[in-house]
Scaffold this active site. Structure first.
Site, PDB file in Angstrom:
ATOM      1  CB  CYS A  39      60.448  14.786 -52.529  1.00 30.00           C
ATOM      2  SG  CYS A  39      58.876  14.996 -51.660  1.00 30.00           S
ATOM      3  CB  CYS A  42      55.560  14.485 -54.559  1.00 34.46           C
ATOM      4  SG  CYS A  42      56.017  15.990 -53.680  1.00 34.46           S
ATOM      5  CB  CYS A 105      18.424  18.638 -84.767  1.00 28.59           C
ATOM      6  SG  CYS A 105      19.045  16.972 -85.122  1.00 28.59           S
ATOM      7  CB  CYS A 108      23.641  17.250 -84.968  1.00 28.42           C
ATOM      8  SG  CYS A 108      22.619  16.892 -86.410  1.00 28.42           S
ATOM      9  CG  ASP A 515      33.462  44.622 -48.608  1.00 27.70           C
ATOM     10  OD1 ASP A 515      33.588  44.556 -47.377  1.00 27.70           O
ATOM     11  OD2 ASP A 515      34.261  45.211 -49.357  1.00 27.70           O
ATOM     12  CG  ASP A 728      37.792  43.629 -52.810  1.00 23.46           C
ATOM     13  OD1 ASP A 728      37.773  42.381 -52.697  1.00 23.46           O
ATOM     14  OD2 ASP A 728      38.455  44.357 -52.067  1.00 23.46           O
ATOM     15  CG  ASP A 732      35.222  41.122 -49.802  1.00 21.27           C
ATOM     16  OD1 ASP A 732      35.336  41.088 -48.576  1.00 21.27           O
ATOM     17  OD2 ASP A 732      35.085  42.175 -50.448  1.00 21.27           O
TER      18      ASP A 732
END
Length: 834
Positions: A39, A42, A105, A108, A515, A728, A732
């Site tokens: 819109c 935005c 090297c 480069c 956890d 997990d 978390d």
């Protein structure tokens, strides 16, 4: 809608100016694609965000074309993109990988990086000397051809990385093997140089002879102008680009020694019978030794990326697909989602999918690091690249190509290997000035010796020694070689390290926070007890199962499992379940559902207290169960006066068999351990005591785990501590993000886990200690490599300048420096967790 990135030129001179740092597009106008606008509001937000970027003079955002036109001076595309992201919108960005030929090297590397960053729309470029690749992050509309052209303009050759090392096609002839080419040139140079140095080895035994000048010239010339041709080509490209590299140093040094020899030979032409002391052997031997070093280095570099090649080889090219009741062999690219793919014993599985028929043991060791095959039955998931060891499987395809777990693993490892460690920034600064400084030192050496009264011959040879011993190759290889080997070894063990920064952070971790459920415990709780209040036992179980109908929580799974025959419980297997409506999850508290017209709730003590449920009738029993380490949940029904308690359900979740060994390993490494869980304090402390964990935080809601992690960062002594969070990777996620290092445990199929710095491909907590130890070992190798790379030059250049090193010794030291750095990195393959 297709958007484009355009640059309108108002000042031709400005376009001809050298590119500015930080990938800035020194242009008058840039048009960026912007996604997510819906819109006029935005549009206003994006315009305001872009206008605040330094250098922006005017912004016009077009909602219809989803683009932003920015005018100004020295516009930084990366800064513009970050501004759009911060405003809540998106500039589409892609990552392209190129294979680069011709880099030798660290100088480069800097030049290629600068060339790529000068392409309008490029946000960042990372160059890896060890793998000879470039990873370029750019606005979606930047074409690969523009990137390849930029690299070519800098004096190197580029192509799509997908083509690197691939087989030739009808349209593209096979590329010569660079390792084989180096081997041929090195062996030829060594063969021709050997007679030139033979007199040096004969002298200690009393032999005083020297080859005729014409023989020395005949042996040295093919080495100088054929074997060393690659050095001249690369040096010429560097000169055209107004920069320097290792090839320039070698070319100048050996040509100077060869030219001096020609001059001395010509000058002695009137002295018949006298053989002058020439330096053909110095030039030839230096070239031979440097080529030998480059060959050994190339072989070692190929070994550093062995993990990626091995993973890539796991992908079958052909799949056996069921079509109209028949098995048909098709190229994997032709398989579709939903197709049934057959995997016979001894074959690798071609797709990610779900087993629909058959049973077998599947070896996933190359993907997860799990050493033993895993039994797979109907309904189990399998992944592409895994080895079917025993039976016939019919697999329904769920992921193909880039979607497969194998492809994601390869992509993650490649991203990690192409990333720069923070310590590399110091190396980049040194590399940028290395060659000019060496050339200056060589010039000062020449002039200094002449002023000190030495002959031109001696002064020039000392200057040549300075040029030859200086080696930016080792500097360029020190960090990426160790990262490639370290991340490759980690991937083979089921540890995916996101980037080089995660390696450095892991090295300095002080506290590891876990956890509980599914991380240190099995994550498969079982129903241990049901205490009904005023209703029959079977009805309490039926209501508890019914209210959890929409839940995927492990406790809900335990309730459903308790009603199945053979579950090992004393509960009835024929419980009739009532009809359920309006089932929903209440985050961090429990679940609710409408059963027979009444709302029922099932969850934690805290939630029951918030709802006003009187828990007193079963409080003593709950305390007893919690003291024994059980997790207690409550079942209540809503009525006109509030909620009435119906039952409590106790669950048990045992620690994993490997958990104690994991905690012990972390303690041996000098790390503190802690546990954060939403479970009750009794259950949390029971697990902590069993495993030897130092600190416990119980009854922590998911949204508060991040705050708990932040609290751990402040030690009791007031000192800031570095914290790793192990979870997990889904529930978390906030805590993983809040930690200095997030470690996600699981099967590796959930892309959400890739947001963590480290992802463990199997749920073995011992991998946490192994990941940290391997990170420490890798960073230690990086520091060792940098030490040796610097010490060769810090010690060698002054010795050469003071005339204490001959060009031959200097050349040997130069060659050995690069080989030693890569070989030292390869020692990581012997890593073992103590």
């Amino acid at each position: 809608m297709r958007s484009t990135l355009r640059i309108d030129t108002m000042d031709a001179d400005r376009l001809l100016a050298p590119p500015t740092a930080n990938a800035a597009a020194d242009a008058a106008r840039v048009v960026l694609p912007v996604h997510g606008m819906s819109c006029a509001s935005c549009v206003a937000h994006v315009e305001k965000a872009l206008a605040a970027v330094p250098g922006v003079a005017k912004v016009a955002v077009n909602l219809a074309t989803e683009s932003a036109s920015i005018e100004g001076h020295a516009l930084d595309v990366g800064a513009l993109r970050r501004a759009v992201d911060a405003a809540g919108y998106e500039v589409p960005v892609t990552t392209q990988r190129l294979a680069i030929d011709g880099m030798t090297c660290a100088s480069c590397v800097a030049r290629v990086e600068k060339a790529l960053q000068s392409v309008p729309g490029v946000i960042g470029a990372r160059i890896n000397l060890a793998s000879e690749t470039a990873t370029v992050e750019a606005v979606q509309t930047v074409e690969r051809g523009a990137l390849i052209a930029a690299v070519d303009g800098a004096g190197y050759a580029a192509r799509a990385a997908d083509d690197a090392g691939g087989s030739a096609t009808a349209d593209s002839p096979a590329r010569p093997d660079p390792v084989a080419s180096l081997r041929r040139d090195a062996l030829l140079a060594l063969l021709l140089a050997a007679p030139l140095v033979a007199p040096m080895f004969a002298a200690p035994f009393g032999a005083d002879w020297i080859l005729p000048a014409w023989v020395q010239w005949l042996l040295a010339t093919p080495v100088q102008f054929w074997s060393a041709r690659r050095f001249y080509a690369a040096a010429w490209k560097a000169v055209r680009a107004r920069t320097g590299n290792m090839d320039l140093l070698v070319s100048l040094g050996t040509l100077a020694a060869y030219g001096l020899s020609l001059y001395l030979w010509w000058d002695a032409r009137d002295h018949v019978g006298h053989e002058p002391h020439l330096y053909f052997e110095a030039a030839a031997v230096v070239i031979a030794l440097v080529l030998l070093g480059k060959w050994l280095e190339a072989r070692a570099k190929r070994q550093t990326s062995e993990a990626i090649r091995l993973l890539g080889q796991l992908r079958p090219a052909v799949a056996r697909v069921l079509r109209d009741g028949r098995e048909v062999e098709l190229a994997v690219e032709l398989v579709k989602h939903g197709d049934r793919v057959v995997a016979l014993a001894g074959e690798r599985i071609a797709v990610d999918g779900v087993v629909r028929a058959g049973a077998s043991a599947v070896d996933e060791s190359m993907l997860t690091g799990e050493s033993l095959p895993v039994d797979k039955n109907v309904g189990d998931k399998v992944v592409a690249g895994a080895l079917n060891t025993s039976g016939r499987l019919e697999i329904e395809t769920t992921a193909l190509g880039a979607e497969t777990m194998l492809a994601q693993i390869i992509r993650l490892v490649e991203d990690a290997q192409s990333a720069k460690a923070p310590i590399q920034r110091t190396v980049d600064h040194v590399a940028a000035v290395f060659v000019p400084v060496v050339l200056a030192i060589a010039a000062v050496t020449l002039i200094g010796w002449l002023l000190a009264g030495a002959g031109f011959e001696s002064a020039l040879i000392n200057a040549v020694s300075v040029l030859v011993i200086a080696c930016p190759c080792a500097l360029g290889l020190a960090t990426p070689a160790a990262i490639i080997v370290g991340t490759g070894v980690a991937a083979q063990r089921g540890i995916l390290i996101k980037d080089a920064e995660a390696l450095e952070v892991a090295r300095d971790i002080d506290v590891v926070v876990f956890d509980k459920t599914g991380t240190l415990t099995e994550g498969k709780p079982r129903v241990a007890a049901i205490e009904p209040l005023g209703i029959p036992h079977d009805q309490a179980l039926a209501l508890a199962v019914a209210v959890n109908a929409a839940s995927t929580h492990p406790l809900a799974d335990a309730l459903r499992a308790s009603t199945k025959s053979g579950s090992g419980t004393n509960f009835p297997a024929d419980v009739g379940l009532p009809a359920v409506t309006k089932a929903k999850n209440v985050a961090g508290r429990g679940v609710s559902a409408t059963i027979e017209g009444n709302e029922h709730v099932f969850g934690q003590s805290r939630w029951m207290q918030e709802l006003g449920v009187d828990l007193a009738p079963l409080a003593a029993r709950a305390e007893s169960l919690q003291a024994d380490g059980h997790t207690v949940s409550w079942l209540a029904r809503k009525h006109d006066a509030g909620y009435a308690l119906l039952a409590l359900v106790a669950f048990a979740d045992e620690p994993k068999a490997e958990a104690r060994a994991a905690i012990d390993a972390l303690h041996r490494a000098g790390l503190a351990t802690a546990l954060i869980t939403g479970d009750n304090e009794g259950a949390a402390k029971r697990v902590a005591r069993a495993l030897g964990i130092d600190d416990v935080r119980a009854q922590v809601l998911p949204k508060d785990k991040a705050l708990a992690v932040t609290a751990f960062k402040q030690g009791a002594d007031g000192q800031t501590r570095r914290v790793a969070m192990v979870g997990d990777g889904i529930n978390d996620a906030p805590a993983l993000a809040a930690a200095d290092l997030g470690i996600a445990m699981g099967s590796g199929t959930d892309i959400a886990m890739h947001a963590a710095g480290v992802t463990l491909m199997r749920g073995d907590p011992r991998l946490v200690a192994e990941a940290i130890a391997l990170s420490r070992a890798t960073v230690r190798k990086i520091r060792q490599n940098l030490f040796w790379a610097f010490i060769y030059n810090v010690v060698g250049i002054p010795l050469a300048a003071f005339g204490l090193l001959s060009p031959v010794v200097a050349g040997a030291a130069m060659a050995f420096s690069s080989v030693s750095v890569v070989t030292n990195s390869l020692l990581l393959k012997r890593f073992r967790l103590r």
